[in-house]
Motif scaffolding. Sequence first.
Motif: not given
Lengths: 175, 175
Positions: A5-6, A13-14, A32-33, A145-146
Amino acid sequence: MRVLGIDPGLTRCGVGVVEGMPGRPGKLIGYTVVRSEPDEDISQRLLHLDRSLAELVAAYQPESVAVERVFSQHNARTVMGTAQASAVAILAGARAGLPVQTYTPSEVKAAVTGSGTADKAQVTAMVTKLLKLDAPPKPADAADAIAIAICHIWRGGTRARIQAAALAAARRSSR
Amino acid sequence: MRVLGIDPGLTRCGVGVVEGMPGRPGKLIGYTVVRSEPDEDISQRLLHLDRSLAELVAAYQPESVAVERVFSQHNARTVMGTAQASAVAILAGARAGLPVQTYTPSEVKAAVTGSGTADKAQVTAMVTKLLKLDAPPKPADAADAIAIAICHIWRGGTRARIQAAALAAARRSSR
């Protein structure tokens, strides 16, 4: 099903990777970011994001990519950068030959909290609970993002079930 | 100096390649428009644009890439797609290791027509005249891309002269 997922953004940017199936608790694989500085040249910022996402896709080997959709009614000052980052995010999946799906922020919020108007804290709390994490993922861009990855797993499952039902119905009627 | 100019767009993305030096008439090397269908999947549209621009950069071997800057005050319905296309355009240059410069629409119009508020017809007419073309380049997206390349050559020249003058002044004062 493993989904990357982004949550697109130029400054932050996650990225979140979740493995799971519709209706079951998922498993967090990693997050991560990707960051870049606002005073950097736009071409270098986009290139850094492009390379970082390509590396993450190669490292995590997801089966699909889910990206949050950007709307023009957002903050006008940052919306152009977010739109540009979303293009790089979508390309990261497409270039790797993966299916890419986009979701609106309210679809993502509704999928994880049950409410399309939930705030960031609620999304983070539900992500922590759903994936049985010891602590909430930080920063919030990573949690978003998750949540996008979880949304894709659940929605993808719904779509898969609808397609299977339609196929079964078509088979019955052709007998 | 050979410049590849890009007028970013998702449905039509103009590309124009011009060779020239500041203050001299330039030479048109080539131009094209990369198209995609609005009802196609966004990931396939961005991927098509990405691949097409990479091929054009490889084919024309420009020394730099110039891209028109997108503003959020544009048509809200298409601005997100234009912003996404601009990210792909900027990446096409950055990934090839080329310097990428962005220009506002009024900078481009002023460079070729003398007026920042010139319309498309005036830009097309001036591009045709400046490059001594037999007929105006069509469609207008291609003419805009050519104008962006001309703007970069001229502005690049201005910047180069200013830098040279500053350097000369610094040398004089350090004697």
